[in-house]
Design a protein around this motif. Structure first.
Motif, PDB file in Angstrom:
ATOM      1  N   THR A  42       0.920  -1.189  -0.084  1.00 29.28           N
ATOM      2  CA  THR A  42      -0.010  -0.066  -0.221  1.00 29.28           C
ATOM      3  C   THR A  42       0.879   1.295  -0.229  1.00 29.28           C
ATOM      4  O   THR A  42       0.576   2.133  -0.633  1.00 29.28           O
ATOM      5  N   CYS A  43       1.925   1.233   0.778  1.00 26.51           N
ATOM      6  CA  CYS A  43       2.836   2.426   0.904  1.00 26.51           C
ATOM      7  C   CYS A  43       3.533   2.707  -0.646  1.00 26.51           C
ATOM      8  O   CYS A  43       3.632   3.822  -0.968  1.00 26.51           O
ATOM      9  N   LEU A  44       3.967   1.693  -1.117  1.00 30.14           N
ATOM     10  CA  LEU A  44       4.909   1.557  -2.496  1.00 30.14           C
ATOM     11  C   LEU A  44       3.895   2.121  -3.689  1.00 30.14           C
ATOM     12  O   LEU A  44       4.194   2.934  -4.529  1.00 30.14           O
ATOM     13  N   ASN A  45       2.653   1.500  -3.339  1.00 31.87           N
ATOM     14  CA  ASN A  45       1.356   2.021  -4.502  1.00 31.87           C
ATOM     15  C   ASN A  45       1.203   3.211  -4.350  1.00 31.87           C
ATOM     16  O   ASN A  45       1.167   4.105  -5.314  1.00 31.87           O
ATOM     17  N   LEU A  46       1.046   4.042  -2.935  1.00 29.57           N
ATOM     18  CA  LEU A  46       0.614   5.238  -2.711  1.00 29.57           C
ATOM     19  C   LEU A  46       1.821   6.302  -3.284  1.00 29.57           C
ATOM     20  O   LEU A  46       1.539   7.379  -3.914  1.00 29.57           O
ATOM     21  N   TYR A  47       3.166   5.649  -3.195  1.00 28.66           N
ATOM     22  CA  TYR A  47       4.257   6.588  -3.548  1.00 28.66           C
ATOM     23  C   TYR A  47       4.697   6.428  -4.849  1.00 28.66           C
ATOM     24  O   TYR A  47       4.990   7.396  -5.638  1.00 28.66           O
ATOM     25  N   PHE A  48       4.769   5.317  -5.726  1.00 34.13           N
ATOM     26  CA  PHE A  48       5.169   5.288  -6.870  1.00 34.13           C
ATOM     27  C   PHE A  48       3.986   5.423  -7.943  1.00 34.13           C
ATOM     28  O   PHE A  48       4.454   5.888  -8.989  1.00 34.13           O
ATOM     29  N   ASN A  49       2.672   5.190  -7.528  1.00 35.10           N
ATOM     30  CA  ASN A  49       1.673   5.378  -8.512  1.00 35.10           C
ATOM     31  C   ASN A  49       0.658   6.481  -8.384  1.00 35.10           C
ATOM     32  O   ASN A  49      -0.596   6.059  -8.458  1.00 35.10           O
ATOM     33  N   ALA A  50       1.288   7.539  -7.826  1.00 32.73           N
ATOM     34  CA  ALA A  50       0.285   8.538  -7.341  1.00 32.73           C
ATOM     35  C   ALA A  50      -0.129   9.265  -8.548  1.00 32.73           C
ATOM     36  O   ALA A  50       0.215  10.266  -8.927  1.00 32.73           O
ATOM     37  N   PHE A  51      -0.947   8.594  -9.271  1.00 33.22           N
ATOM     38  CA  PHE A  51      -1.693   9.238 -10.780  1.00 33.22           C
ATOM     39  C   PHE A  51      -2.413  10.454 -10.525  1.00 33.22           C
ATOM     40  O   PHE A  51      -2.307  11.270 -11.599  1.00 33.22           O
ATOM     41  N   TRP A  52      -2.650  10.904  -9.312  1.00 31.41           N
ATOM     42  CA  TRP A  52      -3.694  11.978  -8.973  1.00 31.41           C
ATOM     43  C   TRP A  52      -2.615  13.245  -9.126  1.00 31.41           C
ATOM     44  O   TRP A  52      -3.144  14.373  -9.250  1.00 31.41           O
ATOM     45  N   ASN A  53      -1.491  12.959  -9.073  1.00 35.95           N
ATOM     46  CA  ASN A  53      -0.471  13.891  -9.252  1.00 35.95           C
ATOM     47  C   ASN A  53       0.070  14.474 -10.615  1.00 35.95           C
ATOM     48  O   ASN A  53       0.467  15.430 -10.914  1.00 35.95           O
ATOM     49  N   ILE A  54      -0.664  13.518 -11.607  1.00 30.26           N
ATOM     50  CA  ILE A  54      -0.141  13.840 -13.052  1.00 30.26           C
ATOM     51  C   ILE A  54      -1.231  14.445 -13.714  1.00 30.26           C
ATOM     52  O   ILE A  54      -2.582  14.056 -13.622  1.00 30.26           O
ATOM     53  N   PRO A  55      -0.980  15.274 -14.557  1.00 32.49           N
ATOM     54  CA  PRO A  55      -2.201  15.964 -15.392  1.00 32.49           C
ATOM     55  C   PRO A  55      -2.960  15.152 -16.264  1.00 32.49           C
ATOM     56  O   PRO A  55      -2.370  14.079 -16.857  1.00 32.49           O
ATOM     57  N   SER A  56      -4.122  15.312 -16.407  1.00 31.97           N
ATOM     58  CA  SER A  56      -5.111  14.142 -17.202  1.00 31.97           C
ATOM     59  C   SER A  56      -4.669  14.104 -18.653  1.00 31.97           C
ATOM     60  O   SER A  56      -4.876  13.293 -19.157  1.00 31.97           O
ATOM     61  N   TYR A  57      -3.979  15.077 -19.237  1.00 33.87           N
ATOM     62  CA  TYR A  57      -3.629  15.164 -20.648  1.00 33.87           C
ATOM     63  C   TYR A  57      -2.453  14.328 -20.822  1.00 33.87           C
ATOM     64  O   TYR A  57      -2.018  13.966 -22.138  1.00 33.87           O
ATOM     65  N   LYS A  58      -1.867  13.782 -20.013  1.00 32.83           N
ATOM     66  CA  LYS A  58      -0.264  13.022 -19.982  1.00 32.83           C
ATOM     67  C   LYS A  58      -0.580  11.644 -19.905  1.00 32.83           C
ATOM     68  O   LYS A  58      -1.542  11.061 -19.143  1.00 32.83           O
ATOM     69  N   PRO A  59      -0.133  10.701 -21.126  1.00 34.03           N
ATOM     70  CA  PRO A  59      -0.451   9.409 -21.044  1.00 34.03           C
ATOM     71  C   PRO A  59       0.127   8.708 -19.655  1.00 34.03           C
ATOM     72  O   PRO A  59      -0.402   7.550 -19.309  1.00 34.03           O
ATOM     73  N   MET A  60       1.109   9.228 -19.137  1.00 34.20           N
ATOM     74  CA  MET A  60       1.564   8.598 -17.870  1.00 34.20           C
ATOM     75  C   MET A  60       0.550   8.431 -16.785  1.00 34.20           C
ATOM     76  O   MET A  60       0.635   7.461 -16.002  1.00 34.20           O
ATOM     77  N   ARG A  61      -0.566   9.301 -16.658  1.00 33.67           N
ATOM     78  CA  ARG A  61      -1.480   9.134 -15.965  1.00 33.67           C
ATOM     79  C   ARG A  61      -2.444   7.760 -15.882  1.00 33.67           C
ATOM     80  O   ARG A  61      -2.436   7.342 -14.697  1.00 33.67           O
ATOM     81  N   ASP A  62      -2.609   7.678 -17.132  1.00 35.18           N
ATOM     82  CA  ASP A  62      -3.334   6.262 -17.313  1.00 35.18           C
ATOM     83  C   ASP A  62      -2.501   5.080 -17.003  1.00 35.18           C
ATOM     84  O   ASP A  62      -2.817   4.040 -16.420  1.00 35.18           O
ATOM     85  N   PHE A  63      -1.308   4.979 -17.276  1.00 34.93           N
ATOM     86  CA  PHE A  63      -0.306   4.192 -16.905  1.00 34.93           C
ATOM     87  C   PHE A  63      -0.294   3.953 -15.640  1.00 34.93           C
ATOM     88  O   PHE A  63      -0.377   2.779 -15.090  1.00 34.93           O
ATOM     89  N   LEU A  64      -0.142   4.853 -14.642  1.00 29.92           N
ATOM     90  CA  LEU A  64       0.097   4.866 -13.222  1.00 29.92           C
ATOM     91  C   LEU A  64      -1.215   4.519 -12.600  1.00 29.92           C
ATOM     92  O   LEU A  64      -1.387   3.743 -11.713  1.00 29.92           O
ATOM     93  N   LYS A  65      -2.311   4.947 -13.387  1.00 32.36           N
ATOM     94  CA  LYS A  65      -3.601   4.627 -12.708  1.00 32.36           C
ATOM     95  C   LYS A  65      -3.904   3.072 -12.766  1.00 32.36           C
ATOM     96  O   LYS A  65      -4.338   2.352 -12.059  1.00 32.36           O
ATOM     97  N   TYR A  66      -3.558   2.476 -14.155  1.00 34.46           N
ATOM     98  CA  TYR A  66      -3.695   0.845 -14.232  1.00 34.46           C
ATOM     99  C   TYR A  66      -2.910   0.273 -13.394  1.00 34.46           C
ATOM    100  O   TYR A  66      -3.314  -0.606 -12.797  1.00 34.46           O
ATOM    101  N   ASP A  67      -1.618   0.760 -13.079  1.00 39.20           N
ATOM    102  CA  ASP A  67      -0.572   0.319 -12.241  1.00 39.20           C
ATOM    103  C   ASP A  67      -1.085   0.173 -10.882  1.00 39.20           C
ATOM    104  O   ASP A  67      -1.108  -0.799  -9.978  1.00 39.20           O
ATOM    105  N   PHE A  68      -1.731   1.357 -10.427  1.00 41.03           N
ATOM    106  CA  PHE A  68      -2.246   1.548  -8.873  1.00 41.03           C
ATOM    107  C   PHE A  68      -3.461   0.470  -8.470  1.00 41.03           C
ATOM    108  O   PHE A  68      -3.478  -0.044  -7.653  1.00 41.03           O
ATOM    109  N   PHE A  69      -4.383   0.485  -9.628  1.00 41.95           N
ATOM    110  CA  PHE A  69      -5.591  -0.441  -9.455  1.00 41.95           C
ATOM    111  C   PHE A  69      -5.121  -1.889  -9.354  1.00 41.95           C
ATOM    112  O   PHE A  69      -5.719  -2.671  -8.644  1.00 41.95           O
TER     113      PHE A  69
END
Length: 270
Positions: free
Chosen positions: A214-241
């Motif tokens: 949970t700690c690693l997930n919140l730290y490395f996959n914090a997709f909410w910090n990435i602007p919605s127009y960047k592809p990295m957001r979707d990648f981190l979101k997928y990884d997070f869930f």
């Protein structure tokens, strides 16, 4: 050695206290976490309908009809399977649908040739397997007064397989770097996944791994910090869930134990 055992016993007592106070809530939280990646992906199929269809058409040259069919199957299959599991209605069918979706996406997204993502998909399948085993256990409890003739053996082996598959997620997080902190993390993490796989001090080990992941997930996959127009957001979101779903599987291990095929179970017979 005696001091280490004493510390382990104290840690287990603390874990038991936590479980005692959360036993009515924990299974529901575990199930919700486990199916979260399917819910998120099902919603993604709806909100990114065109992009998903076009991706399949470009990747496989299958045309818009088959691309659209792929999106529809994923949308209805994932959301429908999740609703069955959350409502506790026809859970085996819901799990079967989710198994099918995992297999379909493994082939469609060429995950079969990417070891890291393949291991994560297998870990996800392990979580669904534990969910199926839990449902089987609930079915048995309705006939608790009847003699057992070994009917629970399939459930026990499902729990064993689920545990082993779950720990594959953590293997993808190991980094082989010559850094002291990273080496310590790798050693502790490897020890935990071995304990979970063999079913020794399972609830405590799974609980520690839940906190760690949970700690690693919140730290490395914090997709909410990435602007919605960047592809990295979707990648981190997928990884997070996906990671959250594996956490859900581990929480099922915490809530219901490792099952019959484990060292913890055999210790009771000694």
């Amino acid at each position: 050695m005696a001091k280490q055992n004493e510390l382990m016993d104290k840690a287990e007592d603390v874990a038991d206290q936590v479980l005692r106070h959360s036993k009515h809530v924990l299974p529901h939280v575990a199930r919700f976490c486990l199916i979260s990646t399917f819910l998120e992906d099902g919603i993604r199929m709806w909100t990114q309908w065109g992009e998903q269809r076009d991706y399949m058409n470009i990747s496989w040259g299958c045309g818009y009809f088959l691309g659209t069919l792929f999106v529809i199957i994923n949308l209805i299959g994932q959301l429908g399977g999740c609703m069955m599991i959350l409502s506790r209605q026809k859970v085996p069918i819901g799990c079967g649908i989710l198994f099918f979706i995992i297999a379909l996406q493994t082939i469609a997204y060429s995950i079969l040739w990417d070891l890291k993502f393949l291991m994560r998909n297998l870990a996800l399948a392990g979580g669904v397997l534990l969910l199926l085993a839990e449902n089987k256990a609930e079915g048995r409890s309705l006939f608790a007064g009847l003699p057992s003739l070994g009917e629970n053996n399939p459930k026990q082996y499902m729990q064993l397989s689920g545990r082993i598959l779950l720990v594959l997620m953590f293997l993808t997080l190991l980094r082989f770097e010559m850094d002291f902190l990273q080496i310590v993390q790798n050693l502790v993490g490897t020890a935990l996944i071995i304990l979970i796989a063999i079913g020794y001090k399972t609830k405590l080990s799974a609980l520690v791994l839940v906190v760690w992941l949970t700690c690693l997930n919140l730290y490395f996959n914090a997709f909410w910090n990435i602007p919605s127009y960047k592809p990295m957001r979707d990648f981190l979101k997928y990884d997070f869930f996906q990671t959250l779903s594996v956490v859900g599987g581990l929480l099922l291990v915490v809530a219901f134990g490792p099952g019959g095929v484990s060292m913890d179970e055999h210790k009771k017979k000694w």
